[in-house]
Design a protein around this motif. Sequence first.
Motif, PDB file in Angstrom:
ATOM      1  N   SER A 181       0.834  -1.221   0.000  1.00 49.92           N
ATOM      2  CA  SER A 181       0.000   0.000   0.000  1.00 49.92           C
ATOM      3  C   SER A 181       0.856   1.252   0.000  1.00 49.92           C
ATOM      4  CB  SER A 181      -0.916  -0.018   1.218  1.00 49.92           C
ATOM      5  OG  SER A 181      -1.678   1.164   1.280  1.00 49.92           O
ATOM      6  N   SER A 182       1.953   1.260   0.775  1.00 50.64           N
ATOM      7  CA  SER A 182       2.854   2.424   0.811  1.00 50.64           C
ATOM      8  C   SER A 182       3.485   2.659  -0.546  1.00 50.64           C
ATOM      9  CB  SER A 182       3.938   2.195   1.866  1.00 50.64           C
ATOM     10  OG  SER A 182       3.376   2.057   3.139  1.00 50.64           O
ATOM     11  N   ARG A 183       3.878   1.579  -1.175  1.00 52.14           N
ATOM     12  CA  ARG A 183       4.516   1.701  -2.483  1.00 52.14           C
ATOM     13  C   ARG A 183       3.541   2.312  -3.500  1.00 52.14           C
ATOM     14  NH1 ARG A 183       5.100  -3.261  -3.495  1.00 52.14           N
ATOM     15  NH2 ARG A 183       6.845  -3.540  -2.051  1.00 52.14           N
ATOM     16  N   ASN A 184       2.291   1.928  -3.445  1.00 53.36           N
ATOM     17  CA  ASN A 184       1.294   2.457  -4.380  1.00 53.36           C
ATOM     18  C   ASN A 184       1.096   3.956  -4.197  1.00 53.36           C
ATOM     19  OD1 ASN A 184       0.897  -0.052  -5.497  1.00 53.36           O
ATOM     20  ND2 ASN A 184      -0.873  -0.537  -4.185  1.00 53.36           N
ATOM     21  N   ARG A 185       1.088   4.382  -2.941  1.00 57.73           N
ATOM     22  CA  ARG A 185       0.898   5.815  -2.677  1.00 57.73           C
ATOM     23  C   ARG A 185       2.067   6.641  -3.194  1.00 57.73           C
ATOM     24  NH1 ARG A 185      -1.855   6.370   3.341  1.00 57.73           N
ATOM     25  NH2 ARG A 185      -3.682   5.059   2.920  1.00 57.73           N
ATOM     26  N   VAL A 186       3.254   6.145  -3.023  1.00 61.23           N
ATOM     27  CA  VAL A 186       4.443   6.851  -3.525  1.00 61.23           C
ATOM     28  C   VAL A 186       4.390   6.956  -5.041  1.00 61.23           C
ATOM     29  CG1 VAL A 186       6.951   6.732  -3.758  1.00 61.23           C
ATOM     30  CG2 VAL A 186       5.876   6.237  -1.559  1.00 61.23           C
ATOM     31  N   ILE A 187       3.999   5.878  -5.689  1.00 60.41           N
ATOM     32  CA  ILE A 187       3.921   5.871  -7.151  1.00 60.41           C
ATOM     33  C   ILE A 187       2.889   6.890  -7.647  1.00 60.41           C
ATOM     34  CG2 ILE A 187       3.257   4.493  -9.156  1.00 60.41           C
ATOM     35  CD1 ILE A 187       4.450   2.066  -7.713  1.00 60.41           C
ATOM     36  N   ILE A 188       1.725   6.981  -6.972  1.00 59.45           N
ATOM     37  CA  ILE A 188       0.677   7.932  -7.359  1.00 59.45           C
ATOM     38  C   ILE A 188       1.175   9.373  -7.214  1.00 59.45           C
ATOM     39  CG2 ILE A 188      -1.589   8.849  -6.731  1.00 59.45           C
ATOM     40  CD1 ILE A 188      -2.393   5.961  -5.990  1.00 59.45           C
ATOM     41  N   ALA A 189       1.858   9.654  -6.076  1.00 61.53           N
ATOM     42  CA  ALA A 189       2.379  11.011  -5.843  1.00 61.53           C
ATOM     43  C   ALA A 189       3.403  11.397  -6.901  1.00 61.53           C
ATOM     44  CB  ALA A 189       2.996  11.091  -4.444  1.00 61.53           C
ATOM     45  N   MET A 190       4.317  10.415  -7.200  1.00 69.46           N
ATOM     46  CA  MET A 190       5.321  10.708  -8.229  1.00 69.46           C
ATOM     47  C   MET A 190       4.664  10.955  -9.584  1.00 69.46           C
ATOM     48  SD  MET A 190       8.263   7.934  -7.203  1.00 69.46           S
ATOM     49  CE  MET A 190       9.206   8.311  -8.656  1.00 69.46           C
ATOM     50  N   GLY A 191       3.636  10.191  -9.880  1.00 68.65           N
ATOM     51  CA  GLY A 191       2.935  10.373 -11.151  1.00 68.65           C
ATOM     52  C   GLY A 191       2.291  11.751 -11.272  1.00 68.65           C
ATOM     53  N   CYS A 192       1.703  12.229 -10.134  1.00 67.97           N
ATOM     54  CA  CYS A 192       1.087  13.564 -10.150  1.00 67.97           C
ATOM     55  C   CYS A 192       2.131  14.642 -10.400  1.00 67.97           C
ATOM     56  CB  CYS A 192       0.360  13.830  -8.825  1.00 67.97           C
ATOM     57  SG  CYS A 192      -1.120  12.819  -8.599  1.00 67.97           S
ATOM     58  N   PHE A 193       3.268  14.546  -9.705  1.00 72.14           N
ATOM     59  CA  PHE A 193       4.336  15.531  -9.898  1.00 72.14           C
ATOM     60  C   PHE A 193       4.841  15.513 -11.327  1.00 72.14           C
ATOM     61  CE2 PHE A 193       4.800  15.530  -5.214  1.00 72.14           C
ATOM     62  CZ  PHE A 193       4.840  16.916  -5.015  1.00 72.14           C
ATOM     63  N   ILE A 194       5.038  14.339 -11.865  1.00 66.81           N
ATOM     64  CA  ILE A 194       5.544  14.223 -13.236  1.00 66.81           C
ATOM     65  C   ILE A 194       4.543  14.823 -14.224  1.00 66.81           C
ATOM     66  CG2 ILE A 194       6.094  12.586 -15.073  1.00 66.81           C
ATOM     67  CD1 ILE A 194       7.254  10.741 -12.880  1.00 66.81           C
ATOM     68  N   ALA A 195       3.227  14.570 -14.027  1.00 66.59           N
ATOM     69  CA  ALA A 195       2.210  15.096 -14.933  1.00 66.59           C
ATOM     70  C   ALA A 195       2.169  16.618 -14.908  1.00 66.59           C
ATOM     71  CB  ALA A 195       0.844  14.521 -14.555  1.00 66.59           C
ATOM     72  N   VAL A 196       2.207  17.190 -13.685  1.00 63.70           N
ATOM     73  CA  VAL A 196       2.142  18.656 -13.560  1.00 63.70           C
ATOM     74  C   VAL A 196       3.334  19.310 -14.234  1.00 63.70           C
ATOM     75  CG1 VAL A 196       2.245  20.581 -11.940  1.00 63.70           C
ATOM     76  CG2 VAL A 196       0.724  18.641 -11.492  1.00 63.70           C
ATOM     77  N   TYR A 197       4.538  18.800 -13.917  1.00 67.01           N
ATOM     78  CA  TYR A 197       5.729  19.430 -14.482  1.00 67.01           C
ATOM     79  C   TYR A 197       5.882  19.140 -15.974  1.00 67.01           C
ATOM     80  CZ  TYR A 197       7.291  21.074  -9.962  1.00 67.01           C
ATOM     81  OH  TYR A 197       7.386  21.748  -8.786  1.00 67.01           O
ATOM     82  N   SER A 198       5.291  18.051 -16.439  1.00 70.01           N
ATOM     83  CA  SER A 198       5.289  17.795 -17.877  1.00 70.01           C
ATOM     84  C   SER A 198       4.449  18.822 -18.616  1.00 70.01           C
ATOM     85  CB  SER A 198       4.764  16.391 -18.168  1.00 70.01           C
ATOM     86  OG  SER A 198       5.621  15.411 -17.614  1.00 70.01           O
ATOM     87  N   VAL A 199       3.280  19.155 -18.038  1.00 68.40           N
ATOM     88  CA  VAL A 199       2.420  20.175 -18.643  1.00 68.40           C
ATOM     89  C   VAL A 199       3.121  21.522 -18.660  1.00 68.40           C
ATOM     90  CG1 VAL A 199       0.275  21.469 -18.369  1.00 68.40           C
ATOM     91  CG2 VAL A 199       0.277  18.995 -18.029  1.00 68.40           C
ATOM     92  N   ILE A 200       3.750  21.884 -17.526  1.00 69.75           N
ATOM     93  CA  ILE A 200       4.461  23.173 -17.463  1.00 69.75           C
ATOM     94  C   ILE A 200       5.596  23.205 -18.484  1.00 69.75           C
ATOM     95  CG2 ILE A 200       5.902  24.653 -16.011  1.00 69.75           C
ATOM     96  CD1 ILE A 200       4.255  23.669 -13.610  1.00 69.75           C
ATOM     97  N   GLY A 201       6.358  22.129 -18.540  1.00 69.44           N
ATOM     98  CA  GLY A 201       7.464  22.067 -19.493  1.00 69.44           C
ATOM     99  C   GLY A 201       6.988  22.130 -20.927  1.00 69.44           C
ATOM    100  N   GLY A 202       5.888  21.426 -21.208  1.00 73.75           N
ATOM    101  CA  GLY A 202       5.349  21.442 -22.561  1.00 73.75           C
ATOM    102  C   GLY A 202       4.905  22.831 -22.988  1.00 73.75           C
ATOM    103  N   ARG A 203       4.248  23.556 -22.056  1.00 78.37           N
ATOM    104  CA  ARG A 203       3.814  24.907 -22.382  1.00 78.37           C
ATOM    105  C   ARG A 203       4.998  25.833 -22.610  1.00 78.37           C
ATOM    106  NH1 ARG A 203      -0.825  25.900 -24.389  1.00 78.37           N
ATOM    107  NH2 ARG A 203      -1.115  27.899 -23.327  1.00 78.37           N
ATOM    108  N   LEU A 204       6.054  25.664 -21.817  1.00 75.90           N
ATOM    109  CA  LEU A 204       7.247  26.495 -22.008  1.00 75.90           C
ATOM    110  C   LEU A 204       7.870  26.240 -23.368  1.00 75.90           C
ATOM    111  CD1 LEU A 204       8.917  26.249 -18.465  1.00 75.90           C
ATOM    112  CD2 LEU A 204       7.792  28.235 -19.480  1.00 75.90           C
ATOM    113  N   VAL A 205       7.929  24.961 -23.759  1.00 70.87           N
ATOM    114  CA  VAL A 205       8.465  24.636 -25.083  1.00 70.87           C
ATOM    115  C   VAL A 205       7.587  25.238 -26.177  1.00 70.87           C
ATOM    116  CG1 VAL A 205       8.940  22.750 -26.692  1.00 70.87           C
ATOM    117  CG2 VAL A 205       9.617  22.545 -24.289  1.00 70.87           C
ATOM    118  N   GLN A 206       6.265  25.149 -25.980  1.00 66.27           N
ATOM    119  CA  GLN A 206       5.340  25.698 -26.968  1.00 66.27           C
ATOM    120  C   GLN A 206       5.539  27.196 -27.135  1.00 66.27           C
ATOM    121  OE1 GLN A 206       1.223  25.252 -25.933  1.00 66.27           O
ATOM    122  NE2 GLN A 206       0.474  26.179 -27.827  1.00 66.27           N
ATOM    123  N   TYR A 207       5.651  27.913 -25.996  1.00 69.11           N
ATOM    124  CA  TYR A 207       5.879  29.353 -26.071  1.00 69.11           C
ATOM    125  C   TYR A 207       7.219  29.667 -26.726  1.00 69.11           C
ATOM    126  CZ  TYR A 207       1.907  30.026 -22.914  1.00 69.11           C
ATOM    127  OH  TYR A 207       0.663  30.049 -22.353  1.00 69.11           O
ATOM    128  N   GLY A 208       8.199  28.837 -26.442  1.00 66.07           N
ATOM    129  CA  GLY A 208       9.514  29.080 -27.009  1.00 66.07           C
ATOM    130  C   GLY A 208       9.548  28.890 -28.516  1.00 66.07           C
TER     131      GLY A 208
END
Length: 580
Positions: free
Chosen positions: A40-67
Motif C-alpha cells: 500500500s505504501s509503495r502504491n501511494r508513492v507511485i501515485i504522488a510521483m505520477g502527479c508531480f511528473i504530470a504537472v511538471y510535464s504540462v508546465i514544461g510542454g507549455r514552455l516549449v510551446q511558447y519558445g
Amino acid sequence: MICKPVLLKRGKAIKMRFPFIKPRLKSVEQHRKPAISAASSRNRVIIAMGCFIAVYSVIGGRLVQYGLTDIDQGRSYGSVDRNMAARPDLVDRNGVIMASDIRVASLYGEPRRIIDPDEAVEALSTVLPDVDYKEWHRKLSSGAGFVWLRREITPKQQAQVLALGIPGIGFRNETRRFYPGGPNTAHILGLVDIDNAGISGIEKYIDNQGVGTLQELGLDVSAELPPVKLSIDAGVQHIVRDELVRAMEKYRAIAAGAVILNANTGEVVAMSSVPDYDPNNPFNANDKDRLNRMAAGTYEMGSTFKAFTTAMALDSGKVTLNSRFDASKPIKIARFTINDFHGKKRVLTVPEVFIYSSNIGTAKMADVVGIDGHRAFLKKLGLLDMLKTELPETARPLEPKEWKKLNSITISFGHGVTTTPLQTAMAAAALVNGGKLINPTFLPRTKEQADAISEQVISAKTSAEMRYLFRLNVEQGSGRNAEVEGFYMGGKTGTAEKVVNGRYSNDVRFNAFLAAFPIDDPEYVILTIIDEPKPEEGNYSATAGLNAAPMVEAIIRRSASLLGIQPKFYTDREALQVSY
C-alpha cells in the motif's frame, strides 16, 4: 474468573451512580490500529510521483510551446497595450502620405515603488509643463501597481525625466497618429483618440471596415497593413484651402468652403472648409464654428438651385430654350411678393431667365411642372435625402413637411430647402456629365465602376442644354468674374439671404458659385461657398458674382495643371500661319 464479577460490579456501580452513562468496554484487539502493508505504501508513492511528473510535464510542454511560437505572427495584449496596434497609412491618389503612425513615449508611475511622492512630483515638474501637483500626488500615493501620468511626451522630455533617476517612474512606447499636412485635410481625414482609434472622418470609416475590430480584439500583426489610397490630390487640396483662407480674410467672412468633384466618376479630388483645426493638436476640433460645412452643414443654396429648376423644366418636355416667361410684374401669393434682384421687367426667354437670374421667371418654370413633379425631381437628384459617402459626418437636408405652391415657388430659386454643398455639387455634376447621378466618394473609382452605379436622372439632350446655359452665364451673366483665360468653363452664381431673428436679412448672405470645366466636355465640378461676406474695399455689394465666383477663378487658375487640364487658346488661321 475473579475479574469478571469485579467488572460487572464496577459497571453496575457506575451505572447506578450515573444512569445516563453506558460503559463501553473494548477489547485490546479493538483498540489496535491495523498495520499498513508495504504494498500500500509503495502504491501511494507511485501515485504522488505520477502527479508531480504530470504537472511538471504540462508546465514544461507549455514552455516549449511558447519558445517555439513565432510571436510576430500574432499576440494578445492587455488593454494598456491596445494603442500599440498599428493603423494603415492614408495616402492621396499619387501616393503622398497624408496620415501615418509614429512611436512616442508615455510616462507612467508605479506607486508601490515610489519612495517619496512629494519629491517625485516636485522633480517631474521641473521637466514637464502644467503638472497637476494634487492629482499626481494622489496617483503616486495610491499604492496601485500602475498609473498613467502623461501620454505622448517628446523625446527631449523623456531624456530629461530619465536623467532625474526617480525609482518607480517609467515609459511605455505608444502609437500616435501624425498628419504631415496639418489642417489641410482635417475635415476629410478626421481624428483618432488617445488609444489610436478612429473617431471621425476617414479614420473612423476605415475602423468600421475592420481596423477597429482588430483593436477591440487586442490583436497586433507584424506585417504592416497596406495603405489606404484616397481620391484626394494633396497638391490641389492645399491650393483649395489656401484660397479659402485668403477669401475669408479678403471678404471678412465668417466661413468659406469648396469642393472639386470629378464629374464622371464622383471622386472628390479636394474638399475643404474653414475655419478648421490642426489634427496634430485638435484642442478646438469640437468648436461649433469648425464643423465641416461642405458635408455636415446644410444651407439654402440660393440661385444655384435655379440650375436644377431650369433642368427640370427642360427635361419635362413642357419647356424649351425658346420658351418665354413674363417677368414684367412681381408674383404675389398669400402675404408674399416675389421680385427680381435686378429685374428687366419684361418677357424673358429661358436663357435670359438663367443669365439674369430671374426669380419670377424661374418660379413660373417650376409652376409649369407642378408641385409634385418639382419635389420628385429634386428627390431624384438626391437633394432631399441624406448623402451616402464614406464620411460619417453628413447632415440630413431639410424640406417643408407639406409642399404648397408658395413652397415650390421659393424652392425654385433656392429658399425653403436646405441641403449640403457636397450634395449640391453631386447634383450639378449630373446636369453636365450627360445626366448621370453618381454618389461622391473619397476613394479611387474608375469610370466603369461609376457607370455601373450611376442613375440616369435627365436626358443627354437636357444635359447639353444646361452646359450651354452655364457657359452663357459666364460669358454674359453673373459668372464673368469666374472666367479663366484658356479654360472653357461655365457656372451659376447663388446669393441667398440668411434668416436673422426669424426674417430674411438683406445684409447677411450666404453666397455660392457652381462651376464646371471644360464646359464642352466637363471633367470637374467646382462649388465654392462663402458665409456672410462683406463688400470688398471699393465695392458697395457682396453678391456671389463678386466673391464666390473669383474664388473659383483662382482655384482653377492654380490647380488646372495639377488636374491634367491643358489650356486652349483659339486663334484664327492667319495667326497660326504666322506662328509657323
